[in-house]
Design an enzyme around this catalytic site. Structure first.
Site, mmCIF file in Angstrom:
data_model
loop_
_atom_site.group_PDB
_atom_site.id
_atom_site.type_symbol
_atom_site.label_atom_id
_atom_site.label_comp_id
_atom_site.label_asym_id
_atom_site.label_seq_id
_atom_site.Cartn_x
_atom_site.Cartn_y
_atom_site.Cartn_z
ATOM 1 N N ASP A 164 56.003 30.984 49.595
ATOM 2 C CA ASP A 164 54.801 30.265 50.039
ATOM 3 C C ASP A 164 54.937 28.827 49.546
ATOM 4 O OD1 ASP A 164 52.019 29.637 50.793
ATOM 5 O OD2 ASP A 164 51.770 31.804 50.851
ATOM 6 N N HIS A 235 53.056 27.552 55.402
ATOM 7 C CA HIS A 235 53.205 28.029 54.013
ATOM 8 C C HIS A 235 54.666 27.891 53.566
ATOM 9 C CE1 HIS A 235 49.118 29.532 53.509
ATOM 10 N NE2 HIS A 235 49.178 29.938 54.751
ATOM 11 N N ASP A 308 50.584 32.853 59.625
ATOM 12 C CA ASP A 308 49.160 32.498 59.536
ATOM 13 C C ASP A 308 48.974 31.012 59.248
ATOM 14 O OD1 ASP A 308 50.377 33.086 57.030
ATOM 15 O OD2 ASP A 308 48.413 32.982 56.073
ATOM 16 N N GLU A 309 47.806 30.520 59.612
ATOM 17 C CA GLU A 309 47.301 29.212 59.204
ATOM 18 C C GLU A 309 48.274 28.055 59.471
ATOM 19 O OE1 GLU A 309 44.313 30.426 55.615
ATOM 20 O OE2 GLU A 309 46.422 30.397 55.073
ATOM 21 N N TRP A 376 43.415 40.227 59.231
ATOM 22 C CA TRP A 376 42.781 39.795 57.978
ATOM 23 C C TRP A 376 41.563 38.927 58.199
ATOM 24 C CZ3 TRP A 376 42.461 34.732 55.821
ATOM 25 C CH2 TRP A 376 43.081 33.725 56.589
ATOM 26 N N TYR A 403 40.710 42.438 50.466
ATOM 27 C CA TYR A 403 41.307 41.328 49.715
ATOM 28 C C TYR A 403 40.950 41.485 48.237
ATOM 29 C CZ TYR A 403 43.591 38.417 53.202
ATOM 30 O OH TYR A 403 44.480 37.932 54.129
ATOM 31 N N PHE A 404 41.889 42.065 47.501
ATOM 32 C CA PHE A 404 41.603 42.397 46.109
ATOM 33 C C PHE A 404 41.685 41.175 45.186
ATOM 34 C CE2 PHE A 404 43.282 46.957 47.044
ATOM 35 C CZ PHE A 404 42.170 47.191 47.831
ATOM 36 N N ASP A 405 42.077 40.041 45.746
ATOM 37 C CA ASP A 405 42.010 38.803 44.951
ATOM 38 C C ASP A 405 40.592 38.239 44.967
ATOM 39 O OD1 ASP A 405 42.532 38.384 47.762
ATOM 40 O OD2 ASP A 405 42.657 36.240 47.327
ATOM 41 N N THR A 443 47.510 35.622 44.629
ATOM 42 C CA THR A 443 47.449 35.339 43.184
ATOM 43 C C THR A 443 47.281 33.856 42.851
ATOM 44 O OG1 THR A 443 49.867 35.228 43.043
ATOM 45 C CG2 THR A 443 48.855 37.377 42.637
HETATM 46 C C1 ACM Z 1 46.015 34.970 54.719
HETATM 47 O O1 ACM Z 1 45.233 35.376 53.864
HETATM 48 N N1 ACM Z 1 46.185 33.677 54.917
HETATM 49 C C2 ACM Z 1 46.808 35.879 55.503
#
Ligand code: ACM
Ligand code: ZN
Length: 581
Positions: A164, A235, A308-309, A376, A403-405, A443
């Protein structure tokens, strides 16, 4: 009442208890299931070498039982596990080891109610858990603990987020700078997206290919497949930091020591979120080379490319990207990403792999239906529904539930436990495209192993039960959960304070906003408020201090001893010299 998680699907209780002697168990394993032997003593803590006839554990091969399915009979002095596969035998053993947990210490026997669990099988084939090691690198021992946790709760897909913006964590032989430069950042932003606090301590680390092979073997023995995630085309700052010409117009960057806008603005960075340049053939060669090495390393069928994104503004400004759009008669930049995704998908398919991407990769109608979408984003996603209607497959990871974060206050264990596809507008007729569910452990704000497991424990068990059983009952689950803390203690896994980790905390938001200046949804405030952890840290600090004193004392003495030895040797040498003379 038994405390097994995930709750088996079909139990018949009989009167009385089943007893297994701890120090004399006759173990019989049919040859087809022989590989299970090394886990029997490890999981049950029984001795099989001094066996006599008094209690038996048997693994019986039954080829009518499919992968992952087992039957368990615990009667009299015998526990029999029937399975048609290694995974079935393994899950039977996991259930048995939880059943026998209750009185492990003080009696001669392990005991559980007499019962028959008939053909226990999972609700979903995909029972996943992810770990982000780009934002923080934890290392092999933590990953192995994570895999042990997964195995105990019959989770079978480890999604390993290895690259990332904040760090590249996997050795790629053809591009050594990815780890030489990309695995190191100068410092880290702390606590939350909108918190400007910063720690000027370098953060670094990566896995060599040998490390990865070790983890793969460890996971395989525990019936876990690993899905590597290597993020393209966004990312990617850690890759661009290593090889600047992967960016549009070759604009360089450093490995990010921040997440989101706050610190980027403070540094005067504009448009900091830049994807790979999709106009250059060089980028495509790079991505294929990396995918090639990673796909060859992991023996499993899936490969996650993120997707993503990805912002489109750089592609709009870049002559190479615009030329690619024109040459391929693409409508716009969204379709440029789809073109790229299709190229990589074709390459992966040629290597016998199936691509997974976050649900953004389903944005284009041209995306292959063989690509698996991971759902997600929180809103109702029409692209996901179209993909399902076209026969595509998806994994569910909606962040409100998986989403456990996220803070427990936002994503409670109950959200995880009770989630069903209908919540995402997936109707009955489309459910066959749902492979399963997966918990995500990003994280950005999780810096240590205790914090990882603090975020995981209750929700990880809720995930396990949601993914496996058709007999869900949250109240009953909560009462069973408590006894599993003993397992965590045994595995050295931290599980926090129920006061914080079991429910929404009324008033916590306000108190946190006041205390830390940010609200509760996604930050490390709950962990910092967790009393047990803080107490543990104080105990650990005290222990460390004691250890330090002991070591200093020892070293003082050791020095003394060395001096004595030295002088004795000198003396001896002197005598010898005198004698010689
Ligand atoms: C994500 O949480 N950007 C997949
Ligand atoms: Zn470009």
């Amino acid at each position: 009442m038994i405390n097994v998680i995930p709750k088996p699907n079909n139990i018949t209780f009989k009167k009385g208890d089943c007893f297994i002697y701890k120090d004399r168990v006759l173990l019989h394993i049919d040859p087809e299931l022989a590989d299970i032997e090394k886990f029997v003593s490890k999981c049950l803590g029984v001795k099989t070498e001094k066996a006599d006839d008094e209690s038996h554990i048997e693994f019986i091969f039954d080829d009518t039982l499919p992968e992952e399915v087992y039957t368990l009979r615990a009667e009299g002095y015998e526990a029999k596990i029937f399975a048609g596969s290694y995974s079935g035998a393994f899950y039977g053993l996991m259930t048995l080891s939880q059943l026998l947990l209750s009185d492990r210490d003080d009696s001669e026997t392990l005991t559980c109610p007499q019962l028959i669990i008939e053909k226990d099988s999972p609700k979903y084939s995909w029972r996943g858990l992810q770990l982000d090691e780009s934002r923080h690198f934890f290392g092999k021992e933590t990953v192995k603990k994570y895999l042990d946790f997964m195995a105990m709760y019959k989770l079978n897909r480890f999604h390993w987020h290895l690259t990332d913006d904040q760090g590249w964590r996997i050795e790629i032989e053809k591009y050594p700078l990815l780890t030489e430069i990309g695995s190191y950042r100068k410092g880290s932003q702390l606590h939350a997206w909108n918190c400007p606090e910063y720690e000027e301590i370098p953060h670094f680390g990566y896995y060599t290919k040998d490390d990865i092979r070790e983890i793969i073997a460890y996971a395989k023995e525990r019936c876990i497949e690993i899905i590597p995630e290597i993020d393209f085309p966004a990312h990617c700052a850690s890759a661009i930091a290593a090889y600047n010409d992967l960016a549009c117009r070759n604009i360089p960057c450093e490995v990010f020591d921040f997440c989101g806008d706050v610190l980027a603005k403070e540094k005067g960075l504009k448009n900091w979120n830049r994807p790979l340049c999709l106009g250059k053939d060089k980028t495509l060669d790079f991505v294929k080379d990396v995918v090639d090495e990673v796909a060859d390393l992991f023996p499993f069928p899936y490969f996650h490319i993120g997707g993503d994104e990805a912002p489109t503004n750089e592609w709009k400004k870049c002559p190479d990207c615009q030329k690619r759009i024109k040459d391929n008669k693409l409508k716009n930049e969204v379709n440029l990403q789809a073109w790229f995704t299709n190229e990589i998908n074709a390459f992966l398919k040629s290597k016998g792999k199936t691509m997974i991407g976050w649900n953004e990769v389903l944005a284009s109608k041209s995306t292959d239906t063989d690509v698996i979408g991971q759902y997600w984003v929180s809103q109702n996603d029409k692209n996901v529904l179209r993909h399902l209607k076209n026969g595509g497959k998806i994994i569910l990871s909606k962040h409100k539930s998986f989403y456990f974060d996220m803070a427990y206050d936002y994503c409670t264990p109950k959200e995880t436990y009770t989630y069903e596809p209908e919540k995402s507008k997936i109707k009955k007729e489309l459910k066959k495209g749902v492979l399963g569910v997966e918990g995500e452990m990003w994280t950005e704000w999780i810096t240590n192993e205790d914090h990882v497991f603090f975020m995981l424990f209750n929700r990880g068990l809720a995930l396990s039960e949601n993914a496996w059983t058709n007999r869900k009952d949250f109240k009953d689950f909560k009462s069973r959960l408590q006894s599993h803390k003993a397992f965590m203690d045994k595995m050295g896994i931290y599980y926090g304070n129920d006061h914080i980790t079991m429910k929404k905390n009324k008033g916590l938001k306000k108190r946190q906003a006041k205390k830390y200046g940010f609200t509760v949804k996604h930050n490390d405030a709950e962990f910092r408020l967790d009393g047990i952890h803080n107490k543990n840290m104080r105990v650990k600090a005290k222990q460390a201090l004691k250890e330090k004193k002991k070591r200093e004392e020892y070293e003082k003495n050791a020095k003394g001893i060395d001096e004595l030895i030295d002088s004795a040797l000198l003396k001896a040498a002197g005598y010898i010299l005198e004698e010689d003379a």
